[in-house]
Design a protein around this motif. Structure first.
Motif, PDB file in Angstrom:
ATOM      1  N   ALA A  56     -34.505   7.864 -51.455  1.00  0.00           N
ATOM      2  CA  ALA A  56     -33.465   6.787 -51.716  1.00  0.00           C
ATOM      3  C   ALA A  56     -32.514   6.481 -50.567  1.00  0.00           C
ATOM      4  CB  ALA A  56     -32.471   7.273 -52.819  1.00  0.00           C
ATOM      5  N   GLN A  57     -32.312   7.562 -49.795  1.00  0.00           N
ATOM      6  CA  GLN A  57     -31.680   7.400 -48.325  1.00  0.00           C
ATOM      7  C   GLN A  57     -32.715   6.345 -47.502  1.00  0.00           C
ATOM      8  OE1 GLN A  57     -30.870  10.980 -46.261  1.00  0.00           O
ATOM      9  NE2 GLN A  57     -30.966   9.998 -44.114  1.00  0.00           N
ATOM     10  N   LEU A  58     -33.611   6.504 -47.454  1.00  0.00           N
ATOM     11  CA  LEU A  58     -34.735   5.662 -46.683  1.00  0.00           C
ATOM     12  C   LEU A  58     -34.451   4.262 -47.013  1.00  0.00           C
ATOM     13  CD1 LEU A  58     -37.869   8.197 -45.789  1.00  0.00           C
ATOM     14  CD2 LEU A  58     -35.653   7.502 -44.103  1.00  0.00           C
ATOM     15  N   ALA A  59     -34.559   4.117 -48.306  1.00  0.00           N
ATOM     16  CA  ALA A  59     -34.544   2.803 -48.967  1.00  0.00           C
ATOM     17  C   ALA A  59     -33.322   1.910 -48.990  1.00  0.00           C
ATOM     18  CB  ALA A  59     -34.978   2.892 -50.641  1.00  0.00           C
ATOM     19  N   GLY A  60     -32.260   3.053 -48.710  1.00  0.00           N
ATOM     20  CA  GLY A  60     -30.823   2.523 -48.622  1.00  0.00           C
ATOM     21  C   GLY A  60     -30.267   2.074 -50.010  1.00  0.00           C
ATOM     22  N   VAL A  96     -47.442   3.998 -49.634  1.00  0.00           N
ATOM     23  CA  VAL A  96     -46.830   2.989 -48.841  1.00  0.00           C
ATOM     24  C   VAL A  96     -46.519   1.720 -49.338  1.00  0.00           C
ATOM     25  CG1 VAL A  96     -47.311   1.382 -46.892  1.00  0.00           C
ATOM     26  CG2 VAL A  96     -47.977   3.809 -46.906  1.00  0.00           C
ATOM     27  N   ARG A  97     -47.532   1.206 -50.574  1.00  0.00           N
ATOM     28  CA  ARG A  97     -47.167   0.002 -51.231  1.00  0.00           C
ATOM     29  C   ARG A  97     -46.007   0.313 -51.975  1.00  0.00           C
ATOM     30  NH1 ARG A  97     -53.035   0.039 -51.253  1.00  0.00           N
ATOM     31  NH2 ARG A  97     -53.038   1.302 -53.102  1.00  0.00           N
ATOM     32  N   MET A  98     -45.837   1.381 -52.749  1.00  0.00           N
ATOM     33  CA  MET A  98     -44.549   1.608 -53.543  1.00  0.00           C
ATOM     34  C   MET A  98     -43.417   1.447 -52.532  1.00  0.00           C
ATOM     35  SD  MET A  98     -45.171   2.267 -56.863  1.00  0.00           S
ATOM     36  CE  MET A  98     -46.871   2.260 -57.552  1.00  0.00           C
ATOM     37  N   GLY A  99     -43.324   2.109 -51.360  1.00  0.00           N
ATOM     38  CA  GLY A  99     -42.219   1.940 -50.310  1.00  0.00           C
ATOM     39  C   GLY A  99     -41.924   0.508 -50.132  1.00  0.00           C
ATOM     40  N   LYS A 100     -42.894  -0.505 -50.078  1.00  0.00           N
ATOM     41  CA  LYS A 100     -42.435  -1.870 -49.978  1.00  0.00           C
ATOM     42  C   LYS A 100     -41.764  -2.423 -51.219  1.00  0.00           C
ATOM     43  CE  LYS A 100     -46.285  -2.642 -46.815  1.00  0.00           C
ATOM     44  NZ  LYS A 100     -45.337  -3.081 -45.647  1.00  0.00           N
ATOM     45  N   LYS A 101     -42.160  -1.931 -52.472  1.00  0.00           N
ATOM     46  CA  LYS A 101     -41.468  -2.058 -53.385  1.00  0.00           C
ATOM     47  C   LYS A 101     -39.889  -2.026 -53.530  1.00  0.00           C
ATOM     48  CE  LYS A 101     -45.462  -2.396 -56.849  1.00  0.00           C
ATOM     49  NZ  LYS A 101     -45.896  -1.990 -58.086  1.00  0.00           N
ATOM     50  N   LEU A 102     -39.630  -0.791 -52.835  1.00  0.00           N
ATOM     51  CA  LEU A 102     -38.322  -0.296 -52.755  1.00  0.00           C
ATOM     52  C   LEU A 102     -37.562  -1.104 -51.362  1.00  0.00           C
ATOM     53  CD1 LEU A 102     -38.892   3.524 -53.247  1.00  0.00           C
ATOM     54  CD2 LEU A 102     -37.728   1.735 -54.921  1.00  0.00           C
ATOM     55  N   GLY A 103     -38.189  -1.837 -50.766  1.00  0.00           N
ATOM     56  CA  GLY A 103     -37.809  -2.451 -49.406  1.00  0.00           C
ATOM     57  C   GLY A 103     -38.065  -1.602 -48.205  1.00  0.00           C
ATOM     58  N   ILE A 104     -39.026  -0.737 -48.156  1.00  0.00           N
ATOM     59  CA  ILE A 104     -39.248   0.177 -46.989  1.00  0.00           C
ATOM     60  C   ILE A 104     -40.621  -0.473 -46.368  1.00  0.00           C
ATOM     61  CG2 ILE A 104     -39.647   2.220 -46.141  1.00  0.00           C
ATOM     62  CD1 ILE A 104     -38.307   3.583 -48.395  1.00  0.00           C
ATOM     63  N   ASN A 105     -40.202  -1.061 -45.231  1.00  0.00           N
ATOM     64  CA  ASN A 105     -41.638  -1.843 -44.686  1.00  0.00           C
ATOM     65  C   ASN A 105     -42.100  -1.133 -43.506  1.00  0.00           C
ATOM     66  OD1 ASN A 105     -41.574  -4.253 -46.631  1.00  0.00           O
ATOM     67  ND2 ASN A 105     -39.509  -4.644 -45.558  1.00  0.00           N
ATOM     68  N   ASP A 106     -41.482  -0.290 -42.960  1.00  0.00           N
ATOM     69  CA  ASP A 106     -41.796   0.529 -41.745  1.00  0.00           C
ATOM     70  C   ASP A 106     -42.612   1.941 -42.172  1.00  0.00           C
ATOM     71  OD1 ASP A 106     -41.126  -1.208 -39.955  1.00  0.00           O
ATOM     72  OD2 ASP A 106     -39.125  -0.503 -40.068  1.00  0.00           O
ATOM     73  N   SER A 107     -43.217   2.442 -41.163  1.00  0.00           N
ATOM     74  CA  SER A 107     -43.644   3.853 -41.810  1.00  0.00           C
ATOM     75  C   SER A 107     -42.614   4.940 -42.082  1.00  0.00           C
ATOM     76  CB  SER A 107     -44.589   4.506 -40.334  1.00  0.00           C
ATOM     77  OG  SER A 107     -45.742   3.696 -40.285  1.00  0.00           O
ATOM     78  N   PHE A 108     -42.741   5.398 -43.245  1.00  0.00           N
ATOM     79  CA  PHE A 108     -41.457   6.417 -43.466  1.00  0.00           C
ATOM     80  C   PHE A 108     -42.085   7.885 -44.281  1.00  0.00           C
ATOM     81  CE2 PHE A 108     -43.041   4.340 -47.338  1.00  0.00           C
ATOM     82  CZ  PHE A 108     -42.827   5.325 -48.430  1.00  0.00           C
ATOM     83  N   LEU A 109     -43.237   7.760 -44.636  1.00  0.00           N
ATOM     84  CA  LEU A 109     -43.776   9.075 -45.346  1.00  0.00           C
ATOM     85  C   LEU A 109     -43.724   9.921 -44.439  1.00  0.00           C
ATOM     86  CD1 LEU A 109     -46.936   7.305 -47.164  1.00  0.00           C
ATOM     87  CD2 LEU A 109     -44.807   8.056 -48.328  1.00  0.00           C
ATOM     88  N   TYR A 110     -44.164   9.922 -43.174  1.00  0.00           N
ATOM     89  CA  TYR A 110     -44.088  11.242 -42.232  1.00  0.00           C
ATOM     90  C   TYR A 110     -42.366  11.899 -42.407  1.00  0.00           C
ATOM     91  CZ  TYR A 110     -41.576   8.632 -38.641  1.00  0.00           C
ATOM     92  OH  TYR A 110     -40.673   7.526 -37.754  1.00  0.00           O
TER      93      TYR A 110
END
Length: 371
Positions: free
Chosen positions: A261-265, A311-325
């Motif tokens: 949630a923090q990364l997605a803002g 990664v695709r789920m992250g895009k649904k949250l508006g996270i488009n850069d590498s974030f899983l690491y």
């Protein structure tokens, strides 16, 4: 019944069975050792097959474990239901030709109901037994369960092809009327149908027969040495002992979801992508830490699929850069007390995940860029 953290539940499980003479065996790595038939360890009994088939004789016939497991056959249900996971921890107690049905059920009842241990009100406990297993039915009644809480089902028989098999007894926890809005949960439960009120927390398998093709089940020969194989999912226990609605609200997941949630803002409000990412990153981190790698085949392909789905789920949250690491640290912090090797492998795992994320992003750009 007191609220307990995941670590407190783990410690109580180990301590109880140690007090009953069981040897504590550390979790085997998720990558099977000397067994090419599996991509990942998928059950608590899997690393113990050598004892059950007689290949190796254990120095103690009573064993207790908390085993790391990965199963991906229900991947599409992750984040949809309240309890499906790809990575999970299976608590288990095992008897290799030592105690059998009566003592196994005594142990289960004592651990669940004793104020010294889990302190569950016995009226909250329901069990199922195999239709023809009078011994298990009568034992539960003798221990103190009301007979209305003991359900006979034809499906309570564990059997996979030829070989050791036997009846089993599943234990359920009654979560209360708030999980029974239609008022039909008990009817569904007694018919072995899906419902939300009575949640399975423990299964005791009584391996006592040898199945043979073409032989009627009633005519199976008894094994010379009977065994006990049990499994209790830690994530479901956390649900109960932390009094939350789903496994994603337990202390095993909430730190990870808060970081996402923090990364997605944006604030987490039960959306499915958060749950999928939290589940999948746990599986990926734990598997990489145990020696798996990203590949195009086998277990490496499974991990690649989990990462790319995240990664695709992250895009649904508006996270488009590498974030899983960036989630590796919180996964390690959540699990390191039980799996200290995570600390030693953290840096390598973080690098592997970042490289795989960047590879996927570059692949996506390659196929979406104009020629």
């Amino acid at each position: 019944m007191e609220k307990l953290t995941s670590n407190e539940i783990r410690n109580k499980w180990i301590s109880f069975f140690e007090s009953k003479g069981h040897k504590v065996m550390e979790s085997a790595p998720l990558v099977p050792q000397g067994d090419d038939s599996l991509l990942f360890i998928n059950a608590g009994v899997t690393p113990l097959k050598k004892y059950f088939d007689g290949t190796v004789v254990p120095d103690n016939k009573r064993i207790v474990t908390i085993q790391k497991c990965i199963r991906t056959n229900d991947i599409d249900n992750v984040g949809v239901t309240k309890s499906h996971q790809t990575f999970f921890e299976m608590m288990g107690n095992f008897s290799i030709g030592d105690y059998f049905k009566s003592e196994a059920l005594e142990f289960a009842y004592e651990f669940l109901t004793s104020p010294e241990w889990m302190g569950i009100d016995k009226d909250k406990i329901y069990v199922t037994v195999y239709t023809k297993d009078d011994e298990a039915y009568n034992k539960w009644a003798e221990l103190g369960l009301d007979k209305s809480h003991i359900i006979r089902l034809d499906g309570n028989f564990w059997e996979i092809g030829e070989g050791p098999c036997g009846p089993d007894s599943e234990i359920f926890y009654d979560r209360g009327v708030e999980y029974d809005k239609e008022g039909d949960a008990f009817l569904k439960f007694s018919r072995d149908e899906d419902q939300s009120r009575y949640i399975e927390i423990w299964n005791n398998v009584f391996s006592q027969f040898n199945s043979k093709n073409g032989v009627d089940r009633d005519d199976y020969q008894e094994l010379p040495h009977k065994n006990i194989d049990t499994g209790a999912g830690l994530e479901r226990w956390c649900c109960i002992f932390q009094d939350v609605d789903s496994t994603f609200e337990t202390d095993l997941f909430t730190p990870i979801i808060e970081k996402i949630a923090q990364l997605a803002g944006k604030e987490y409000t039960q959306e499915m992508p958060y749950k999928v990412i939290a589940d999948h990153i746990r599986a990926v981190v734990m598997a990489l830490s145990d020696g798996a790698i990203f590949e195009n085949t086998g277990r490496g392909y499974v991990l690649r699929r989990l990462l790319r789905r995240s990664v695709r789920m992250g895009k649904k949250l508006g996270i488009n850069d590498s974030f899983l690491y960036k989630l590796v640290d919180v996964v390690v912090d959540t699990m390191k007390d039980s799996y200290k090797e995570l600390v030693d492998t953290k840096a390598v795992v973080k690098t592997q995940i970042l490289q795989e994320e960047e590879l996927f992003h570059n692949t996506c750009l390659l196929y979406t860029s104009p020629s």
